[in-house]
Design an enzyme around this catalytic site. Structure first.
Site, short mmCIF file in Angstrom:
data_model
loop_
_atom_site.label_atom_id
_atom_site.label_comp_id
_atom_site.label_asym_id
_atom_site.label_seq_id
_atom_site.Cartn_x
_atom_site.Cartn_y
_atom_site.Cartn_z
N LYS A 63 0.84 -1.15 -0.03
CA LYS A 63 -0.04 0.01 0.16
C LYS A 63 0.81 1.37 0.01
O LYS A 63 1.13 1.92 1.06
CB LYS A 63 -0.98 -0.12 1.31
N1 PXG Z 1 -7.63 -2.27 -3.19
C1 PXG Z 1 -6.95 -0.91 -3.50
C2 PXG Z 1 -6.18 -0.42 -4.21
C3 PXG Z 1 -7.01 -0.32 -2.01
O1 PXG Z 1 -6.40 0.95 -2.05
C4 PXG Z 1 -8.58 -1.67 -1.04
C5 PXG Z 1 -8.45 -2.47 -2.32
C6 PXG Z 1 -9.40 -2.31 -0.01
O2 PXG Z 1 -8.63 -2.55 1.27
P1 PXG Z 1 -9.15 -2.36 2.69
O3 PXG Z 1 -8.15 -2.91 3.41
O4 PXG Z 1 -9.52 -1.16 2.97
O5 PXG Z 1 -10.46 -3.41 2.65
C7 PXG Z 1 -7.91 -0.56 -1.08
C8 PXG Z 1 -8.12 0.31 0.11
C9 PXG Z 1 -10.05 6.10 -0.76
C10 PXG Z 1 -9.43 5.12 -0.05
O6 PXG Z 1 -9.73 7.41 -0.46
C11 PXG Z 1 -8.97 3.61 -0.44
C12 PXG Z 1 -8.83 2.70 0.27
C13 PXG Z 1 -8.68 2.85 1.67
C14 PXG Z 1 -9.16 4.17 2.17
C15 PXG Z 1 -9.38 5.26 1.32
O7 PXG Z 1 -10.44 5.98 -2.02
N2 PXG Z 1 -8.49 1.65 -0.34
#
Ligand code: PXG
Length: 286
Positions: free
Chosen positions: A150
């Site tokens: 990440k």
């Molecule tokens: N794939 C990607 C590329 C992400 O960035 C997820 C999957 C889901 O992961 P979690 O652990 O959150 O279930 C993410 C998470 C935003 C934002 O502002 C995006 C994420 C987290 C928080 C905010 O769009 N992505």
């Protein structure tokens, strides 16, 4: 004005600044987490911090703080801002350096933590279900900059989002360069066919989402067989239901992909059931 923590001190939101020489800004050299708290309790903090420290390790970045201290910090940021339902953005960059990308010039990582609110999709959009478009931009190659990290490099995902928005869709479907289904721009993707829940495996080109893992755990109790397997667009076009999961998005239905209606064209029963089970889990789990 939220109180933002940067390297040991709290600042008013409008005074919370980092240097233009920070390599997080200059090169996207850093890692982050997006975390939610419900009713004052952080959901799966250990999983988020495990992922943060693993992401840091993968980019050769030593976080100068123990995981326990980081957990205390997240809780303190929520508390000081008097938040109950919160969204926490935790960022660790390579730190202040010079105008060369040599990371040896960065003597110490920059750490900051923002506790605030987030509303990813307007309530009425989540209710009717999202429309998606397959983005021409694929996710990073899984053996290149691993999508499991990440990192502060979200450009491929941002370009995909722009491509979807410009095509009139709510969200982008990102593929791997092989053409297999990867994920949304900030969400993992699932499909449901005949009471079988399918999602791409963790080793494929995806970020292994904390929400994804929770939904996989909930599957059997909802009467679903769960399979982590490679999917292509055909699987999504012909599924009964498709939905996305993420910390910010939570569980949100998808009703259209590339102009094709998914299932009956409204948010499906299984999606609604899993969304309710997820809401129950986040408020119940200690
Ligand atoms: N794939 C990607 C590329 C992400 O960035 C997820 C999957 C889901 O992961 P979690 O652990 O959150 O279930 C993410 C998470 C935003 C934002 O502002 C995006 C994420 C987290 C928080 C905010 O769009 N992505």
């Amino acid at each position: 004005m939220p109180q933002i923590w940067i390297d040991g001190k709290f600042y008013d939101g409008d005074q919370a600044k980092i240097s233009v020489f920070d390599h997080g800004v200059l090169y996207g050299d850093g890692v982050f987490e997006g975390i939610r708290a419900y009713g004052g309790r952080v959901f799966r903090l250990k999983q988020h911090l495990d992922r943060l420290y693993a992401s840091a390790k993968a980019i050769w970045l030593d976080i100068p703080m123990t995981q326990d201290a980081m957990a205390d910090l997240v809780n303190e940021c929520i508390k000081i801002n008097s938040l109950s339902d919160a969204y926490v953005r935790l960022v660790v960059t390579r730190g202040f350096g010079d105008l060369g990308l040599d990371p040896r010039k960065c003597k110490k990582p920059t750490i900051f933590c923002i506790a605030d609110k987030i509303a990813l999709f307007p309530a009425e959009v989540a209710k009717r279900g999202l429309t998606m478009m397959t983005a021409p931009t694929p996710v990073n190659h899984r053996e290149g900059l691993s999508p499991r990290i990440k990192s502060l490099n979200y450009l491929a995902h941002i370009l995909a989002k722009i491509e979807a928005i410009n095509a009139g869709a709510d969200e982008a479907l990102m593929l791997e360069s092989t053409g297999e289904v990867a994920e949304g721009v900030g969400e993992n993707i699932f499909c449901v066919t005949n009471h079988t829940l399918r999602t791409p495996p963790a080793y494929s080109g995806i970020l292994r989402g904390v929400t994804r893992d929770a939904v996989i755990e909930l599957g059997p109790s909802a009467g679903l067989e769960v399979r982590e397997e490679s999917l292509n667009r055909y699987d999504l076009f012909t599924a009964d239901e498709v939905f996305l999961t993420g910390t910010a998005a939570e569980v949100v239905g998808v009703v259209k992909l590339d102009g094709r209606k998914i299932g009956c064209g409204s948010v499906g029963k299984v999606t609604q059931d899993l969304a309710a089970r997820f809401r129950d889990l986040v408020t119940r789990e200690r």
